[in-house]
Design a protein around this motif. Structure first.
Motif, short mmCIF file in Angstrom:
data_model
loop_
_atom_site.label_atom_id
_atom_site.label_comp_id
_atom_site.label_asym_id
_atom_site.label_seq_id
_atom_site.Cartn_x
_atom_site.Cartn_y
_atom_site.Cartn_z
N MET A 1 0.77 -1.21 0.03
CA MET A 1 0.01 0.03 -0.21
C MET A 1 0.77 1.33 0.11
O MET A 1 0.51 2.42 -0.46
CB MET A 1 -1.04 -0.13 1.11
CG MET A 1 -1.95 1.01 1.12
SD MET A 1 -3.17 0.56 -0.16
CE MET A 1 -4.54 1.36 0.41
N ASN A 2 1.92 1.14 0.36
CA ASN A 2 3.02 2.26 0.51
C ASN A 2 3.21 2.83 -1.08
O ASN A 2 3.67 4.11 -1.09
CB ASN A 2 4.29 2.22 1.31
CG ASN A 2 3.96 1.81 2.69
OD1 ASN A 2 3.11 2.57 3.09
ND2 ASN A 2 4.76 1.25 3.46
N ASP A 3 3.21 1.84 -1.76
CA ASP A 3 3.50 2.21 -2.94
C ASP A 3 2.44 3.27 -3.77
O ASP A 3 2.90 4.09 -4.61
CB ASP A 3 3.56 1.06 -4.24
CG ASP A 3 4.76 0.24 -3.76
OD1 ASP A 3 5.80 0.56 -3.19
OD2 ASP A 3 4.90 -1.00 -4.37
N VAL A 4 1.24 3.39 -3.49
CA VAL A 4 0.21 3.92 -3.91
C VAL A 4 -0.16 5.29 -2.97
O VAL A 4 -1.17 5.87 -3.27
CB VAL A 4 -1.12 3.25 -4.33
CG1 VAL A 4 -0.53 2.24 -5.51
CG2 VAL A 4 -1.67 2.33 -3.18
N ALA A 5 0.06 4.88 -1.69
CA ALA A 5 -0.43 6.02 -0.57
C ALA A 5 0.21 7.36 -1.05
O ALA A 5 1.26 7.60 -1.66
CB ALA A 5 0.19 5.75 0.78
N GLY A 6 -0.87 8.29 -0.94
CA GLY A 6 -0.62 9.68 -1.21
C GLY A 6 -0.42 10.50 0.10
O GLY A 6 -0.84 10.28 1.14
N LYS A 7 0.25 11.85 -0.18
CA LYS A 7 0.50 12.47 0.96
C LYS A 7 -0.81 12.98 1.76
O LYS A 7 -1.10 13.37 2.88
CB LYS A 7 1.40 13.72 0.72
CG LYS A 7 2.67 13.16 0.53
CD LYS A 7 3.67 14.52 0.21
CE LYS A 7 5.25 13.76 -0.08
NZ LYS A 7 6.08 14.91 -0.16
N LYS A 8 -1.75 13.23 0.66
CA LYS A 8 -3.32 13.72 1.14
C LYS A 8 -4.30 12.77 1.16
O LYS A 8 -5.37 13.15 1.54
CB LYS A 8 -3.79 14.83 0.16
CG LYS A 8 -2.59 16.09 0.28
CD LYS A 8 -3.23 17.10 -0.81
CE LYS A 8 -2.30 18.35 -0.82
NZ LYS A 8 -2.72 19.27 -1.61
N GLY A 9 -3.73 11.62 1.21
CA GLY A 9 -4.82 10.52 1.21
C GLY A 9 -4.68 9.55 0.16
O GLY A 9 -3.95 9.71 -0.80
#
Length: 69
Positions: free
Chosen positions: A1-9
């Motif tokens: 999930m860290n590969d697609v996680a965004g800073k704003k959600g």
């Protein structure tokens, strides 16, 4: 999930590429996804049918549409 996680959600959707409802909105979903990603929102679309199983009769699940924007 860290590969697609965004800073704003992060947005996670479960789709099936041969579903008529998904086919009806896929272009809008890709467009919206690109805008959201440029604004710091991560996005992941999960083919709920599972790609290997779905490929048996639905070749569209195996092509470039399953890749990231």
């Amino acid at each position: 999930m860290n590969d697609v996680a965004g800073k704003k959600g992060t947005v996670v959707v479960f789709i099936c590429n041969h579903c008529p409802f998904v086919k009806a909105v896929i272009d809008r979903m890709v467009s919206d996804t690109c805008v959201l990603m440029s604004e710091g929102v991560g996005f992941a679309a999960i083919c709920s049918g599972g790609v290997p199983r779905a490929c048996r009769g639905h070749a569209c699940d195996c092509d470039h549409r399953c890749r990231a924007c």
